[in-house]
Design an enzyme around this catalytic site. Structure first.
Site, mmCIF file in Angstrom:
data_model
loop_
_atom_site.group_PDB
_atom_site.id
_atom_site.type_symbol
_atom_site.label_atom_id
_atom_site.label_comp_id
_atom_site.label_asym_id
_atom_site.label_seq_id
_atom_site.Cartn_x
_atom_site.Cartn_y
_atom_site.Cartn_z
ATOM 1 N N TYR A 160 39.960 40.416 32.061
ATOM 2 C CA TYR A 160 40.891 40.595 31.047
ATOM 3 C C TYR A 160 42.364 40.199 32.007
ATOM 4 O O TYR A 160 42.887 38.891 31.421
ATOM 5 C CB TYR A 160 41.133 42.129 30.774
ATOM 6 C CG TYR A 160 42.307 42.253 29.607
ATOM 7 C CD1 TYR A 160 42.047 42.187 28.329
ATOM 8 C CD2 TYR A 160 43.544 43.007 30.136
ATOM 9 C CE1 TYR A 160 42.770 42.210 27.525
ATOM 10 C CE2 TYR A 160 44.576 43.252 28.949
ATOM 11 C CZ TYR A 160 44.253 42.822 27.767
ATOM 12 O OH TYR A 160 44.836 42.947 26.923
ATOM 13 N N ASP A 211 48.989 47.570 19.864
ATOM 14 C CA ASP A 211 49.864 47.244 21.121
ATOM 15 C C ASP A 211 51.172 46.888 20.423
ATOM 16 O O ASP A 211 51.481 45.969 20.014
ATOM 17 C CB ASP A 211 49.270 45.839 21.769
ATOM 18 C CG ASP A 211 49.923 45.466 23.000
ATOM 19 O OD1 ASP A 211 51.162 45.879 23.091
ATOM 20 O OD2 ASP A 211 49.366 44.508 23.487
ATOM 21 N N ASP A 228 56.486 46.833 31.631
ATOM 22 C CA ASP A 228 55.578 47.860 32.412
ATOM 23 C C ASP A 228 54.577 48.409 31.532
ATOM 24 O O ASP A 228 55.082 49.117 30.277
ATOM 25 C CB ASP A 228 56.266 48.882 33.465
ATOM 26 C CG ASP A 228 56.813 48.146 34.459
ATOM 27 O OD1 ASP A 228 56.173 47.718 35.381
ATOM 28 O OD2 ASP A 228 58.170 47.983 34.505
ATOM 29 N N ASP A 236 47.392 50.507 29.562
ATOM 30 C CA ASP A 236 46.455 50.251 28.492
ATOM 31 C C ASP A 236 45.216 51.263 28.782
ATOM 32 O O ASP A 236 44.821 51.562 29.992
ATOM 33 C CB ASP A 236 45.655 48.971 28.880
ATOM 34 C CG ASP A 236 46.510 47.696 28.068
ATOM 35 O OD1 ASP A 236 47.772 47.872 27.689
ATOM 36 O OD2 ASP A 236 46.044 46.476 27.763
#
Lengths: 118, 118
Positions: free
Chosen positions: A8, A32, A90, A93
């Site tokens: 990723y 997100d 910042d 995930d």
């Protein structure tokens, strides 16, 4: 899961949205930031990351990836080229994986307090 | 949410399980690590943290707290006195808050790959 997280990060470095999307299952969701309406399915996910790489988003891992069962969680910073002034966000995930090693749910934890100049 | 996270870290430093438990709502859940059966309710939560402070668990935040809607996510390391050899665990926690500022759901992301000597 560690390899997927590294892939990723590396795919962002190459600005390769197809490679990012290939980490996801067909029916995956992307939330997100957390609290926003989730994206659902590869077409929406591919479009989302196409926009991200167009902003030249680059990810830097901050500390080790945490793995719990079929979930990986990791802290990182994102540098984005935003007009003349680069920004830093910042983020933490979480990736939930299926038995085939594909991401089925991604959640990104960040808010306005986590955005500043790079 | 930032104050609650700091109070959480500070209460571990003081080995004060009651102060930790006071950050939670009465019907809160604690899933530590993610994938294990969640604890439910303050009695179970107080007992869990009583055990943690008996191990002299100390938390060090690693990077900024991420806040998204009513959720905080933060990376940290835990140092635990385990017999003669102290241990370090790298963890990411998420705290979901209610409108009264109490934690209603805590999830701790870590696994055996995140445990090592301090």
């Amino acid at each position: 899961m560690l390899a997927a997280v590294q892939s990723y990060v590396d795919a962002f470095a190459r600005e390769d949205a197809d490679a990012i999307a290939s980490l996801y299952a067909a029916d995956a969701t992307v939330e997100d930031p957390v609290g926003s309406p989730p994206l659902h399915g590869l077409d929406a996910i591919r479009g989302f990351y196409g926009h991200s790489v167009s902003l030249k988003a680059k990810l830097t891992l901050e500390g080790p990836v945490r793995t719990a069962g079929n979930v990986a969680a990791f802290a990182f910073s994102v540098r984005i080229e935003h007009g003349s002034a680069p920004m830093r966000i910042d983020v933490i995930d979480t990736f939930h994986f299926n038995d085939q090693g594909k991401i089925v749910a991604m959640r990104a934890y960040w808010g306005s307090d986590n955005v500043g100049p790079a």
